[in-house]
Design a protein around this motif. Structure first.
Motif, PDB file in Angstrom:
ATOM      1  N   GLU A  70      10.398   3.703   0.345  1.00  0.00           N
ATOM      2  CA  GLU A  70      10.231   4.004   1.765  1.00  0.00           C
ATOM      3  C   GLU A  70      10.287   5.515   2.014  1.00  0.00           C
ATOM      4  O   GLU A  70       9.508   6.047   2.804  1.00  0.00           O
ATOM      5  N   LEU A  71      11.201   6.207   1.326  1.00  0.00           N
ATOM      6  CA  LEU A  71      11.294   7.665   1.476  1.00  0.00           C
ATOM      7  C   LEU A  71      10.027   8.348   0.964  1.00  0.00           C
ATOM      8  O   LEU A  71       9.534   9.291   1.586  1.00  0.00           O
ATOM      9  N   LYS A 111      13.866  -0.049  -3.202  1.00  0.00           N
ATOM     10  CA  LYS A 111      13.103  -0.202  -1.951  1.00  0.00           C
ATOM     11  C   LYS A 111      13.283   1.023  -1.056  1.00  0.00           C
ATOM     12  O   LYS A 111      12.321   1.518  -0.462  1.00  0.00           O
ATOM     13  N   GLU A 112      14.502   1.531  -0.970  1.00  0.00           N
ATOM     14  CA  GLU A 112      14.775   2.718  -0.156  1.00  0.00           C
ATOM     15  C   GLU A 112      14.027   3.934  -0.696  1.00  0.00           C
ATOM     16  O   GLU A 112      13.499   4.734   0.070  1.00  0.00           O
ATOM     17  N   LYS A 113      13.963   4.077  -2.016  1.00  0.00           N
ATOM     18  CA  LYS A 113      13.225   5.186  -2.626  1.00  0.00           C
ATOM     19  C   LYS A 113      11.755   5.114  -2.252  1.00  0.00           C
ATOM     20  O   LYS A 113      11.133   6.123  -1.918  1.00  0.00           O
ATOM     21  N   ASN A 163      21.664  -4.665  -5.644  1.00  0.00           N
ATOM     22  CA  ASN A 163      21.840  -3.258  -5.277  1.00  0.00           C
ATOM     23  C   ASN A 163      20.735  -2.391  -5.853  1.00  0.00           C
ATOM     24  O   ASN A 163      20.236  -1.487  -5.175  1.00  0.00           O
ATOM     25  N   LYS A 192      17.642  -2.900  -3.817  1.00  0.00           N
ATOM     26  CA  LYS A 192      17.770  -2.246  -2.521  1.00  0.00           C
ATOM     27  C   LYS A 192      17.525  -0.748  -2.648  1.00  0.00           C
ATOM     28  O   LYS A 192      16.803  -0.156  -1.838  1.00  0.00           O
ATOM     29  N   GLU A 193      18.108  -0.129  -3.666  1.00  0.00           N
ATOM     30  CA  GLU A 193      17.925   1.303  -3.884  1.00  0.00           C
ATOM     31  C   GLU A 193      16.466   1.622  -4.195  1.00  0.00           C
ATOM     32  O   GLU A 193      15.920   2.621  -3.721  1.00  0.00           O
TER      33      GLU A 193
END
Length: 60
Positions: free
Chosen positions: A47-48, A43-45, A37, A40-41
């Motif tokens: 990308e943003l 990676k999302e940061k 998790n 994943k978080e």
């Protein structure tokens, strides 16, 4: 490590090695879930941040 503390505490509750192994496996599963998790978080940061940077570059 947390595993040794949990195994030490489980010694007071039971002498069954199977239960001790089950507790340890449960802990490993929880740690693996938490690690995935957090990755994943992260990676999302990233990308943003890339999207924001791209938007800024397009405006210039």
């Amino acid at each position: 490590m947390i595993a040794t503390k949990i195994l030490g505490l489980s010694k007071f509750f039971t002498k069954s090695k199977k239960i001790k192994i089950a507790i340890l496996l449960l802990e490993v599963a929880i740690l693996t879930y938490a690690y995935n998790n957090s990755k994943k978080e992260e990676k999302e940061k990233l990308e943003l941040e890339k999207e924001k940077n791209n938007e800024l570059l397009e405006k210039e």
